[in-house]
Enzyme design. Sequence first.
Site, PDB file in Angstrom:
ATOM      1  CB  CYS A 182      15.292 -12.957  -1.995  1.00 40.36           C
ATOM      2  SG  CYS A 182      16.383 -14.057  -2.924  1.00 40.36           S
ATOM      3  CB  THR A 183      14.325 -10.574  -6.331  1.00 39.94           C
ATOM      4  OG1 THR A 183      13.816  -9.573  -5.447  1.00 39.94           O
ATOM      5  CG2 THR A 183      13.860 -10.266  -7.754  1.00 39.94           C
ATOM      6  N   GLY A 184      15.675 -13.230  -6.796  1.00 33.74           N
ATOM      7  CA  GLY A 184      16.287 -14.160  -7.741  1.00 33.74           C
ATOM      8  C   GLY A 184      16.690 -15.508  -7.198  1.00 33.74           C
ATOM      9  CG  ASN A 185      16.159 -19.275  -4.678  1.00 35.60           C
ATOM     10  OD1 ASN A 185      16.055 -20.389  -5.172  1.00 35.60           O
ATOM     11  ND2 ASN A 185      16.366 -19.112  -3.396  1.00 35.60           N
ATOM     12  CB  THR A 186      21.265 -16.194  -7.158  1.00 35.20           C
ATOM     13  OG1 THR A 186      21.070 -14.786  -7.296  1.00 35.20           O
ATOM     14  CG2 THR A 186      20.557 -16.946  -8.264  1.00 35.20           C
ATOM     15  CB  CYS A 187      21.997 -12.854  -3.240  1.00 41.40           C
ATOM     16  SG  CYS A 187      22.742 -12.475  -4.832  1.00 41.40           S
ATOM     17  NE  ARG A 188      17.810 -10.025  -1.158  1.00 39.73           N
ATOM     18  CZ  ARG A 188      16.894  -9.149  -1.528  1.00 39.73           C
ATOM     19  NH1 ARG A 188      16.464  -8.247  -0.679  1.00 39.73           N
ATOM     20  NH2 ARG A 188      16.381  -9.190  -2.734  1.00 39.73           N
ATOM     21  CG  ASP A 202      19.365  -7.724  -4.056  1.00 35.71           C
ATOM     22  OD1 ASP A 202      20.280  -8.551  -3.849  1.00 35.71           O
ATOM     23  OD2 ASP A 202      18.686  -7.708  -5.097  1.00 35.71           O
TER      24      ASP A 202
END
Length: 142
Positions: free
Chosen positions: A8-14, A115
């Site tokens: 994903c974008t930030g690698n902290t949620c999905r 997101d």
Amino acid sequence: MKRVLFVCTGNTCRSPMAELIFNKKARENSVDAYAQSAGLCTIEGLLINDNSKEALSELGIQSDFFRSTDIYDLELEDFDLVAGMTKEHTQELEKMISDPKKVVMLNQNSGGIKDPYGGSLEVYKICRDEIDNSLKEIFEKL
């Protein structure tokens, strides 16, 4: 052992939720596969989002140990499958890997995984469930 990368974008949620749910399912079903996750635009070593952590804990998954990974620190060729959360993620991944056939999008029939960042815990639970439901396709592709 098959290796899967969720991006994903930030690698902290999905993508952390996808990684940890996938690994739990693989263990429970004796599937010889292992997942990692990474972000296309992140800082190495960030903690998992608190709402992602809480949503995972409801499934009995602990995530205190999780730290974000920058995709540029990985060898994409080492993975059997690379799964993006959105069309934009998959398009970027296809440019980065020598075999774009290895790239898939989670929840493709519904336009990917939105997101949840900045949303309520309920939004994260919905995201978690969408990820969980879409993992069947990933296991089938392995």
